[in-house]
Design a protein around this motif. Structure first.
Motif, short mmCIF file in Angstrom:
data_model
loop_
_atom_site.label_atom_id
_atom_site.label_comp_id
_atom_site.label_asym_id
_atom_site.label_seq_id
_atom_site.Cartn_x
_atom_site.Cartn_y
_atom_site.Cartn_z
N PRO A 76 2.96 -1.75 -4.35
CA PRO A 76 3.07 -1.56 -2.89
C PRO A 76 1.69 -1.63 -2.22
O PRO A 76 0.68 -1.19 -2.78
N ASN A 77 1.68 -2.17 -1.02
CA ASN A 77 0.44 -2.23 -0.25
C ASN A 77 0.07 -0.86 0.28
O ASN A 77 0.94 -0.03 0.57
N LYS A 78 -1.21 -0.65 0.44
CA LYS A 78 -1.71 0.60 1.04
C LYS A 78 -1.89 0.36 2.53
O LYS A 78 -2.76 -0.42 2.94
N VAL A 79 -1.09 1.02 3.31
CA VAL A 79 -1.13 0.85 4.75
C VAL A 79 -2.22 1.75 5.32
O VAL A 79 -2.23 2.96 5.08
N VAL A 80 -3.15 1.14 6.09
CA VAL A 80 -4.28 1.89 6.66
C VAL A 80 -4.25 1.71 8.17
O VAL A 80 -4.77 0.73 8.71
N GLY A 81 -3.63 2.61 8.89
CA GLY A 81 -3.72 2.65 10.34
C GLY A 81 -2.90 1.62 11.08
O GLY A 81 -2.94 1.58 12.31
N PHE A 82 -2.17 0.76 10.42
CA PHE A 82 -1.37 -0.22 11.12
C PHE A 82 -0.24 -0.66 10.19
O PHE A 82 -0.10 -0.16 9.08
N SER A 83 0.57 -1.57 10.66
CA SER A 83 1.72 -2.00 9.87
C SER A 83 1.28 -2.72 8.60
O SER A 83 0.13 -3.12 8.44
N ASP A 84 2.23 -2.89 7.72
CA ASP A 84 1.95 -3.49 6.43
C ASP A 84 1.51 -4.96 6.59
O ASP A 84 1.80 -5.60 7.60
N TRP A 85 0.79 -5.45 5.57
CA TRP A 85 0.34 -6.83 5.60
C TRP A 85 1.53 -7.78 5.54
O TRP A 85 2.39 -7.66 4.67
N ALA A 86 1.54 -8.74 6.44
CA ALA A 86 2.62 -9.75 6.45
C ALA A 86 2.36 -10.80 5.37
O ALA A 86 1.25 -10.91 4.85
N PHE A 87 3.41 -11.53 5.04
CA PHE A 87 3.36 -12.65 4.09
C PHE A 87 2.99 -12.21 2.67
O PHE A 87 2.52 -13.02 1.87
N THR A 88 3.20 -10.92 2.34
CA THR A 88 2.93 -10.47 0.98
C THR A 88 3.95 -11.07 0.01
O THR A 88 3.58 -11.57 -1.07
N ASP A 89 5.22 -11.03 0.38
CA ASP A 89 6.25 -11.60 -0.49
C ASP A 89 6.07 -13.11 -0.65
O ASP A 89 6.26 -13.66 -1.75
N GLU A 90 5.71 -13.79 0.43
CA GLU A 90 5.52 -15.24 0.35
C GLU A 90 4.37 -15.59 -0.60
O GLU A 90 4.46 -16.56 -1.36
N LEU A 91 3.30 -14.80 -0.56
CA LEU A 91 2.18 -15.04 -1.46
C LEU A 91 2.60 -14.83 -2.92
O LEU A 91 2.22 -15.61 -3.80
N GLY A 92 3.37 -13.78 -3.16
CA GLY A 92 3.83 -13.54 -4.52
C GLY A 92 4.74 -14.64 -5.04
O GLY A 92 4.64 -15.06 -6.20
N VAL A 93 5.63 -15.13 -4.18
CA VAL A 93 6.53 -16.22 -4.59
C VAL A 93 5.73 -17.49 -4.87
O VAL A 93 6.01 -18.23 -5.83
N ILE A 141 -6.27 -6.54 -5.14
CA ILE A 141 -6.35 -5.12 -5.54
C ILE A 141 -7.33 -4.36 -4.65
O ILE A 141 -7.06 -3.24 -4.19
N LEU A 142 -8.50 -4.99 -4.39
CA LEU A 142 -9.54 -4.30 -3.63
C LEU A 142 -9.21 -4.15 -2.15
O LEU A 142 -9.79 -3.30 -1.47
N THR A 143 -8.29 -4.96 -1.64
CA THR A 143 -7.98 -4.93 -0.21
C THR A 143 -6.59 -4.35 0.05
O THR A 143 -6.45 -3.22 0.53
N ALA A 144 -5.56 -5.08 -0.24
CA ALA A 144 -4.21 -4.67 0.13
C ALA A 144 -3.67 -3.53 -0.71
O ALA A 144 -2.92 -2.69 -0.20
N LYS A 145 -4.04 -3.45 -1.98
CA LYS A 145 -3.42 -2.48 -2.87
C LYS A 145 -4.12 -1.14 -2.88
O LYS A 145 -3.48 -0.08 -2.93
N THR A 146 -5.44 -1.13 -2.86
CA THR A 146 -6.19 0.13 -2.93
C THR A 146 -6.96 0.45 -1.66
O THR A 146 -7.31 1.61 -1.44
N GLY A 147 -7.29 -0.56 -0.85
CA GLY A 147 -8.09 -0.32 0.35
C GLY A 147 -9.52 0.03 0.04
O GLY A 147 -10.20 0.65 0.86
N ALA A 148 -10.03 -0.38 -1.14
CA ALA A 148 -11.42 -0.10 -1.49
C ALA A 148 -12.39 -0.79 -0.54
O ALA A 148 -13.44 -0.25 -0.22
N LEU A 149 -12.05 -1.98 -0.11
CA LEU A 149 -12.85 -2.68 0.90
C LEU A 149 -12.24 -2.39 2.27
O LEU A 149 -11.07 -2.69 2.51
#
Length: 372
Positions: A76-93, A141-149
């Motif tokens: 799952p994506n880590k939501v930081v202050g706004f809605s979830d990242w779009a096109f996540t499923d499309e990228l995975g497919v 991982i560093l952006t959408a999943k953990t928010g390290a960046l």
């Protein structure tokens, strides 16, 4: 007997016929039984080595892309202050489709000629396919999943898809305007630099007056002249075209001059002995001999024109990818900046590849003698 077999193979004869010829020529003195082969077995002996059944690097790339697809879809994506990242499923497919294609090519790539051609085309890029999948996984991982960046300075790969699908019109217009401005400036600069270089290399009188000017003004960065050009030219677009032409003309002129001046004098002597005119010496002897240096100057001028182009678009021109970068920075839309940078890299790389193609056609006579 082996010599007869080799001779028959080299001259287009059948190896089976060569075996029969061996028995006839060696006569009754040869009592060793000669093994019999049918034509299919003999052709396999003389055939080229076949492609291996499994493409190991391709299979590793398929696993890497499958892992990227799994972490994109299942983590799952880590939501930081706004809605979830779009096109996540499309990228995975998409990653899953790439993994499936690579798996088919690596396991069953020899099954049909089309698959075999695709596999052979991708063989050299196999390690890069693995590296790209691993880099995208780390980026995700560093952006959408953990928010390290932190956002909004950094965004995941799927954010670029959103920019390309929603802002493609503005980004496409900027890319077209950049190409148009680059073509105008680089074209005029290349022609002017070529003519100046030929004139200096051929005529000492012209070189006496032009050479000092090149020595003084040539090393000055074209971007340093931005304030003056914006004042003297009627529009920022024409000023930017002039600066791009100026940054291109200097290396082209210097390298062309060096190529013309370095032509072997014996070429001129032979041509004059055969009755060649001055125009023939310039057009058919000096310029063709100097073409390798000319293309070196074109490559140097193209690299300089890229930096001047982007700077001019960011400073005054109201169109182009440089303007798009400034616009995106003003709105703190760093995702759009990254998207524009990727388009810029692909665009400039394509222009360089096109120049390489022109050089290969123009210098076909030196193929195999000069290594680039």
């Amino acid at each position: 007997m082996s010599a007869i077999l080799d001779n028959a193979a080299l001259h287009g004869g059948s190896p089976a016929c060569a075996l029969e010829l061996t028995e006839q020529t060696e006569g009754p003195a040869l009592r060793v039984p000669v093994p019999r082969f049918d034509e299919t077995e003999i052709d396999q002996l003389f055939a080229a080595p076949r492609t291996s059944a499994l493409w190991g690097v391709g299979f590793a790339a398929a696993l890497a892309w499958a892992a990227f697809a799994a972490l994109t879809l299942r983590w799952p994506n880590k939501v930081v202050g706004f809605s979830d990242w779009a096109f996540t499923d499309e990228l995975g497919v998409f990653a899953l489709a790439v993994a499936a294609l690579l798996a088919v090519l690596s396991v069953a790539g020899r099954a049909t000629p089309p698959l075999l051609r695709v596999r052979e085309a991708l063989t050299g890029a196999g390690p890069w396919l693995v590296a790209i999948a691993l880099a995208l996984s780390a980026w995700e991982i560093l952006t959408a999943k953990t928010g390290a960046l932190p956002t909004p300075f950094f965004a995941p790969p799927q954010a670029l898809i959103e920019v390309y699908t929603e802002d493609w019109r503005r980004l496409g217009d900027s890319a077209v305007n950049t190409l148009k401005l680059l073509g105008i400036g680089f074209g005029f600069g290349a022609i002017a630099g070529f003519l100046i270089g030929v004139s200096i290399g051929w005529s000492r009188a012209i070189g006496y007056w032009v050479h000092p000017v090149l020595r003084v003004l040539g090393p000055v960065p074209a971007t340093a002249l931005l304030p003056l050009t914006f004042y003297f030219f009627p529009s920022s677009y024409s000023a930017a075209a002039f600066l791009i032409a100026l940054s291109t003309a200097f290396p082209v002129a210097v390298l062309t001059w060096s190529g013309v001046a370095g032509v072997n004098k014996s070429y001129y002597d032979v041509a004059r002995t055969l009755g060649a005119s001055e125009a023939f010496l310039v057009l058919r002897v000096a310029i063709p001999a100097a073409l390798p240096n000319v293309f070196v100057g074109l490559f140097m001028g193209l690299g300089a024109s890229f930096s001047v182009l982007v700077t001019a678009e960011m400073m005054g021109v109201k169109s182009g990818l440089g303007w798009y970068l400034t616009w995106a920075q003003g709105w703190a839309s760093y995702v759009n900046m990254y998207a524009a940078l990727i388009v810029m890299a692909l665009l400039f790389s394509g222009v360089i590849t096109l120049l390489f193609t022109v050089r290969d056609r123009a210098l076909a006579w030196q193929k195999g003698t000069v290594k680039w």
